[in-house]
Design a protein around this motif. Structure first.
Motif, short mmCIF file in Angstrom:
data_model
loop_
_atom_site.label_atom_id
_atom_site.label_comp_id
_atom_site.label_asym_id
_atom_site.label_seq_id
_atom_site.Cartn_x
_atom_site.Cartn_y
_atom_site.Cartn_z
N TYR B 94 97.29 -39.65 43.30
CA TYR B 94 96.16 -38.73 43.35
C TYR B 94 94.84 -39.41 43.09
CZ TYR B 94 97.60 -33.92 43.87
OH TYR B 94 97.98 -32.72 44.38
N VAL B 147 85.30 -39.28 38.79
CA VAL B 147 85.86 -38.13 39.53
C VAL B 147 87.39 -38.12 39.39
CG1 VAL B 147 86.22 -37.14 41.82
CG2 VAL B 147 83.97 -37.98 41.17
N GLN B 150 88.55 -37.01 35.84
CA GLN B 150 88.45 -35.57 35.67
C GLN B 150 89.62 -34.87 36.34
OE1 GLN B 150 85.57 -33.80 34.10
NE2 GLN B 150 85.86 -35.84 33.28
N LEU B 151 89.86 -35.30 37.59
CA LEU B 151 90.90 -34.68 38.39
C LEU B 151 92.26 -34.79 37.72
CD1 LEU B 151 91.58 -33.55 41.27
CD2 LEU B 151 91.93 -35.91 41.97
N GLY B 154 93.12 -32.85 34.37
CA GLY B 154 93.54 -31.47 34.59
C GLY B 154 94.94 -31.38 35.15
N VAL B 155 95.23 -32.20 36.15
CA VAL B 155 96.54 -32.12 36.82
C VAL B 155 97.65 -32.53 35.85
CG1 VAL B 155 97.92 -32.95 38.75
CG2 VAL B 155 95.49 -32.56 39.05
N ILE B 194 92.39 -29.84 26.84
CA ILE B 194 92.37 -30.60 28.11
C ILE B 194 90.94 -30.71 28.63
CG2 ILE B 194 93.02 -30.52 30.56
CD1 ILE B 194 95.75 -29.40 29.62
N ILE B 195 90.20 -29.58 28.59
CA ILE B 195 88.81 -29.62 29.04
C ILE B 195 88.00 -30.58 28.16
CG2 ILE B 195 86.72 -28.24 29.35
CD1 ILE B 195 88.53 -25.82 29.85
#
Lengths: 274, 218
Positions: B94, B147, B150-151, B154-155, B194-195
């Motif tokens: 990813y 980027v 961040q991605l 969350g995943v 997580i955030i």
């Protein structure tokens, strides 16, 4: 989950991309048939047999597709009018804050959002039987599916909202003035000049939203919304690798197929002349 | 307000457990990001000047990002079993696209005149790359790394669904105990941390990016 980054780039006419639109479905179909054939030759355990019935898989695919379709329609109905409103003179001052809220929403993990929505909306759709929403949408689609769709709409609004705003604001001011000079009203300028010129950027956002939605629909099973995630989960719980793999492969092919449809729509709906 | 108070109470009572899960989550993310960054930057450098290879690698990375996360996790379970491993592989795949895309874009944007000047000063290919092209592309590359981070932060929440660890465990416990005491607090804890972790990692990467950017283009 996947929240692919929203893109504002618009693919210009590119022979290679055109070729991709033709080749993709052929490749996806071939992979599907090859996998199906390979799976047919495997010696399935009885547990795997019962998890992988065609009826199950077709139903779950249908659920996944309805979740994707409903949430994408929801996103379009909310994000496009909102994007238009936020680029009008009176709405402009809310544009910054609205985008900031939508941006911050992207950092929320999909898993967390789904469960929180279940906890918050569960009472509305699950328990109260005299509730109008429960009696209409809830009965028709199942509460899990409705809650999933609402969560997905929240999740996928950003790319469409942002691209609608970017698309509208990048329209050349001279073109708008030319329209006004020709005697068009503000409304006519919006419908006949601004929106058609913004369509390519908006469609790129819609395609991103589609991909986010089909990906998140895989997690719908967590809150009873069905979809192909059910097969993946039962495969993991039963330690049946073939079931897990089949769920994964079918989901991946479905997502790539949806993205292809998005690509075709992007190509066909783009107004001629731009 | 009661909800907020009981959430704060829950977090205060479970600091060591939350810290442990947060570190677990951060370890997964950082390990994946380290490998993905090295891989994607090297790949980006290798394909930047080769039209077809560039299209193919960017296209493949794009396809990987289109595959739903849980499906990608699932596809690796038959190969490596359940646990953190399938999650790490999927997260790695990813993370490639944003870094790869930015590496290529960053290198593309370097003014050819500057590269020629470096050549004129007697620099070889490797020196041009290490001393001129990469430093000039660096801010764009770092933006891609941010980027991706961040991605996948969350995943990584769903790693727990394939038997892995991390903060998703709080969300899962909350979901399975919904209706019981502290279930919703667990979900909020997992989600908020997580955030928070994503924000902290982003800030750290931003600071690293500024410190490592050549003063001339800062």
């Amino acid at each position: 989950m996947s929240a692919p980054t929203a893109t504002t780039t618009v693919r210009r006419f590119d022979p290679r991309a055109e070729l991709g639109l033709i080749v993709t479905p052929v490749v996806l179909g071939a992979v599907f048939l090859a996998y199906w054939g390979w799976l047919g030759g495997q010696d399935l355990s009885s547990q795997a047999e019962s998890a992988l019935t065609t009826t199950n898989l077709v139903r779950q695919t249908g659920e996944q597709l309805s979740i994707t379709a409903l949430s994408t329609i929801g996103v379009l109905l909310i994000a496009i009018p909102l994007g238009i409103a936020l680029t009008r003179p009176r709405g402009k001052r809310f544009a910054g804050p609205a985008l900031a809220v939508a941006n911050a929403g992207q950092a929320v993990p999909a898993y967390g959002l789904l469960v929180l929505m279940l906890a918050i909306l569960g009472g509305v759709f699950g328990r109260a039987n005299d509730n109008i929403l429960q009696n209409t949408l809830g009965v028709w689609l199942g509460p899990g599916l409705v809650i999933t769709v609402i969560s997905l709409i929240l999740f996928a609004i950003l790319p469409v909202l942002r691209n609608t705003m970017v698309g509208l604001t990048q329209v050349d001011q001279d073109v708008i003035e030319a329209g006004l000079g020709m005697g068009m009203t503000r409304r006519e300028v919006l419908l006949r000049i601004e929106l058609p010129l913004a369509v390519p950027v908006m469609l790129a956002g819609v395609r991103t939203a589609l991909v986010i939605n089909v990906g998140m629909a895989t997690l719908a099973f967590l809150i009873g919304g069905g979809g192909l995630g059910v097969t993946i989960r039962s495969g993991i719980q039963l330690s049946q690798n073939l079931v897990v793999l089949t769920g994964g492969v079918l989901t991946a092919l479905l997502a790539l197929g949806i993205d292809w449809i998005g690509g075709v729509a992007e190509r066909l709906l783009r107004p001629k002349g731009i | 307000m009661d909800g907020v108070r009981s959430l704060i109470g829950f977090i205060a009572d479970n600091t060591s457990g939350i810290l442990e899960r947060t570190i677990e989550h951060a370890t997964i993310v950082l390990g994946v990001m380290l490998v993905a960054t090295v891989f994607s930057v090297v790949l980006g450098i290798a394909v930047q000047n080769r039209g077809l290879a560039k299209q193919v690698s960017l296209g493949t990375a794009g396809v990987l990002l289109t595959i739903p996360s849980l499906a990608l996790f699932a596809i690796f379970i038959p190969l490596v079993g359940i646990g953190n491993r399938p999650a790490q592989i999927a997260l790695f795949l990813y993370a490639i696209l944003p870094i790869l895309r930015n590496t290529v874009a960053g290198l593309d944007a370097v003014d050819p005149a500057i590269v020629e000047a470096a050549q004129g000063m007697g620099m070889g290919q490797f020196q041009q790359l290490v001393r001129v092209r990469i430093p000039l592309a660096w801010p764009v590359i770092i933006a891609g790394v941010r980027v991706s981070t961040q991605l996948i932060t969350g995943v990584a929440a769903i790693a727990v669904l394939v038997g892995g660890g991390g903060l998703g465990a709080y969300i899962q416990r909350g979901l399975t105990s919904l209706g019981n005491p502290f279930s919703i607090e667990r979900v909020w804890t997992g989600t908020l941390f997580i955030i928070l972790l994503a924000l902290v990692l982003d800030a750290v990467l931003g600071a690293i990016g500024r410190r490592t950017t050549s003063p001339g283009i800062r």
